[in-house]
Design an enzyme around this catalytic site. Structure first.
Site, mmCIF file in Angstrom:
data_model
loop_
_atom_site.group_PDB
_atom_site.id
_atom_site.type_symbol
_atom_site.label_atom_id
_atom_site.label_comp_id
_atom_site.label_asym_id
_atom_site.label_seq_id
_atom_site.Cartn_x
_atom_site.Cartn_y
_atom_site.Cartn_z
ATOM 1 N N ASN A 194 36.921 -5.086 10.885
ATOM 2 C CA ASN A 194 37.069 -5.436 9.465
ATOM 3 C C ASN A 194 37.575 -4.243 8.668
ATOM 4 O O ASN A 194 38.636 -3.724 9.045
ATOM 5 C CB ASN A 194 35.875 -6.206 8.887
ATOM 6 N N ASP A 195 36.918 -3.822 7.640
ATOM 7 C CA ASP A 195 37.535 -2.908 6.658
ATOM 8 C C ASP A 195 38.139 -1.626 7.258
ATOM 9 O O ASP A 195 37.506 -0.983 8.101
ATOM 10 C CB ASP A 195 36.484 -2.421 5.655
ATOM 11 N N GLN A 215 35.863 -0.478 10.449
ATOM 12 C CA GLN A 215 34.647 -1.204 10.813
ATOM 13 C C GLN A 215 34.925 -2.009 12.073
ATOM 14 O O GLN A 215 35.931 -2.723 12.137
ATOM 15 C CB GLN A 215 34.286 -2.183 9.688
ATOM 16 N N SER A 265 30.956 0.394 5.576
ATOM 17 C CA SER A 265 32.168 1.051 5.071
ATOM 18 C C SER A 265 31.924 2.328 4.284
ATOM 19 O O SER A 265 30.866 2.520 3.675
ATOM 20 C CB SER A 265 32.952 0.076 4.201
ATOM 21 N N ARG A 321 26.684 -0.387 -1.585
ATOM 22 C CA ARG A 321 27.458 0.065 -0.418
ATOM 23 C C ARG A 321 28.910 0.464 -0.738
ATOM 24 O O ARG A 321 29.419 0.204 -1.805
ATOM 25 C CB ARG A 321 27.465 -1.024 0.653
ATOM 26 N N ASP A 322 29.523 1.036 0.303
ATOM 27 C CA ASP A 322 30.960 1.335 0.366
ATOM 28 C C ASP A 322 31.377 2.509 -0.534
ATOM 29 O O ASP A 322 32.216 2.363 -1.444
ATOM 30 C CB ASP A 322 31.787 0.080 0.009
ATOM 31 N N GLU A 371 32.269 -5.260 -3.790
ATOM 32 C CA GLU A 371 32.346 -4.493 -2.557
ATOM 33 C C GLU A 371 33.553 -3.551 -2.603
ATOM 34 O O GLU A 371 34.539 -3.811 -3.308
ATOM 35 C CB GLU A 371 32.492 -5.429 -1.353
HETATM 36 C C1 FRU Z 1 33.453 -5.762 3.304
HETATM 37 C C2 FRU Z 1 32.068 -5.394 3.821
HETATM 38 C C3 FRU Z 1 31.560 -4.133 3.156
HETATM 39 C C4 FRU Z 1 30.591 -3.601 4.166
HETATM 40 C C5 FRU Z 1 31.261 -3.941 5.460
HETATM 41 C C6 FRU Z 1 30.331 -4.278 6.592
HETATM 42 O O1 FRU Z 1 34.174 -6.510 4.195
HETATM 43 O O2 FRU Z 1 31.192 -6.462 3.633
HETATM 44 O O3 FRU Z 1 30.990 -4.345 1.885
HETATM 45 O O4 FRU Z 1 30.381 -2.223 4.039
HETATM 46 O O5 FRU Z 1 32.095 -5.058 5.199
HETATM 47 O O6 FRU Z 1 31.019 -4.422 7.798
#
Ligand code: FRU
Length: 458
Positions: free
Chosen positions: A43-44, A60, A107, A167-168, A221
């Site tokens: 993912n991210d 991720q 993230s 987060r993030d 996010e």
């Molecule tokens: C966005 C998210 C972030 C988080 C991550 C977890 O896609 O939900 O907010 O840190 O993915 O994998």
């Protein structure tokens, strides 16, 4: 001791990836020029940075299967942002604060400090009311092997912020101070929180940078704040925004907000609704991150996916899911965000052909891996077939992407345009990135029809 456990988990996951990667490589839906994980879930994009002469790219990932799970940080490096070399995973969940089946190393971002590469990430673990999220640090001298800071976590959710909605962190440096913007939820409303630090290890709350009053969702996010052509921009991903007209039809959004935050006087202004726009109009764009490249360009890379969508990706049958977008150069022009694919991509062009209208349909172009540029002198309506059954039509000022039967649940997405002047389409095996009018709008989507057939009718 703690870092030994992380090393063991990284080595075990690497062995698993080594067993799986050939199947993924041989799959008929694998991308040809878009970045994807060697195996499993991605993912991210995280921690994009130019460090010691190379572009570093973290992301991720769940190396074990094609679905989200306990999250690791993958790692790759590149000289040109086009060709990537996979490196060993950078972070693995290994501590009480980041080990959980629905948690892990979430993230974050990267920055150079004291000659080392620092990663700031969200650790998700400690089941309580949801999976608690805290901000943590890891660092590396060589930019390959990382060590988690023994004083982690460096930040826990402030009072009033939900512990599982914090987060993030995105970090940057201004003069001699580090700043960080972090996504959060307070009383069911999304916020971007600002922190500051002198040493990357001790962080203090600075202010609320911007917030939803309800209409912009319950959680923001992946916030990313940067200056672009003299404009202060916040890109973030609000969750819980309702559709309106042709806008905001995805389950979660990625928006850009033009801000006016005054760092000296700690003053934010209310964000007028017309200062907020969608970053991308496709089905699969989320959690992008930007960074400054070697020559000072602001580059954005997004996740070509979205959490909680009801459409699917048949690549899971081959043990992988999702990919990242092409790197895009950002500019602020005529009051809006403009995204263009990095010009370096032109180096990958081969077998170039030019057609006048009409000739294209006769030529019978059947490929699905291509870059297509379409110029219109004056266009009132047109219908461009991108591959069998997938069309882009322009009619009455409305540009519509219709995925036909190739969308695996994806249907139609639209944008309003005053004029259609130019389309630049990057079609890869299972994705489309469509830049409209030199990047004033972009549609990014996965696509699962593998039969080609480009046609243009107008
Ligand atoms: C966005 C998210 C972030 C988080 C991550 C977890 O896609 O939900 O907010 O840190 O993915 O994998």
């Amino acid at each position: 001791m703690s870092n030994e456990l992380m090393q063991q988990k990284i080595e075990k996951a690497q062995r698993w990836i080594d067993c799986r990667k050939q199947v993924v490589k041989d799959g008929n839906m694998r991308q040809h020029y878009h970045f994807m994980a060697q195996a499993g879930w991605i993912n991210d994009p995280n921690g994009l940075i130019y460090f010691k002469g190379k572009y570093h790219f973290f992301y991720q990932c769940n190396p074990y299967e094609g679905f989200w799970g306990s999250i690791y940080w993958g790692h790759a490096v590149s000289d040109d942002m086009l060709h990537w070399e996979y490196l060993p995973l950078a972070l693995a969940p290994s501590e009480v604060y980041d080990e959980h089946p629905r948690g892990g190393c979430f993230s974050g971002s990267a920055i150079e400090h004291d000659g080392r590469l620092f990663l700031m990430y969200t650790a998700a673990a400690n089941e309580g009311r949801g999976v608690e999220q805290t901000q943590c640090i890891a660092y590396s001298k060589d930019g390959i092997h990382f060590e988690k800071y023994h004083g982690n976590p460096v930040l826990t959710a402030p009072e009033g912020i939900e512990a599982n909605q914090f987060r993030d962190p995105k970090v940057w440096k201004h003069e001699d101070t580090y700043y960080m913007v972090c996504g959060a939820s307070r009383d069911g409303k999304g916020q971007a929180l600002l922190y500051q630090s002198k040493d990357m290890l001790h962080w203090t709350f600075f202010n609320v940078l911007a917030e939803s009053r309800g209409e912009w969702g319950y959680m923001w996010e992946c916030p990313d704040l940067f200056e672009l052509d003299g404009r202060q921009c916040l890109i973030c991903c609000p969750q819980g925004v309702k559709p309106s007209g042709v806008d905001y039809w995805n389950v979660h959004q990625c928006t850009v907000m033009a801000l006016d935050y005054d760092f000296d006087n700690h003053m934010g202004r209310e964000i007028p609704p017309d200062a907020i726009a969608m970053v991308d109009r496709g089905f699969d764009f989320y959690a992008p991150q930007s960074f400054l490249d070697e020559s000072g360009r602001r580059i954005l890379i997004g996740w070509m996916g979205i959490p909680d969508a009801d459409y699917t990706n048949p690549t899971t049958q081959a043990g992988w899911q999702h990919a990242l977008t092409l790197p895009r150069v950002l500019h602020w022009k005529e009051g809006r965000l403009v995204q263009s694919p990095v010009p370096e991509l032109q180096q990958m062009r081969c077998n170039e052909r030019t057609y006048a209208l009409g000739q294209l349909n006769l030529a019978g172009e059947e490929g699905i891996v291509f870059e297509g540029c379409f110029l219109f002198e004056s266009c009132r309506h047109m219908c461009l077939t991108l591959r069998r059954g997938v069309t882009l039509t322009f009619e009455d000022g409305l540009l519509t992407l219709d995925m036909g039967t190739a969308g695996s649940g994806r249907t139609k997405r639209c944008a309003r345009l005053e004029k259609l002047r130019e389309l630049q389409v990057f079609s890869d095996t299972s994705s489309l990135e469509i830049f409209v009018n030199q990047g004033r709008e972009v549609f990014t989507t996965r696509v699962y029809g593998l039969e080609g057939g480009i046609r243009l009718e107008g």
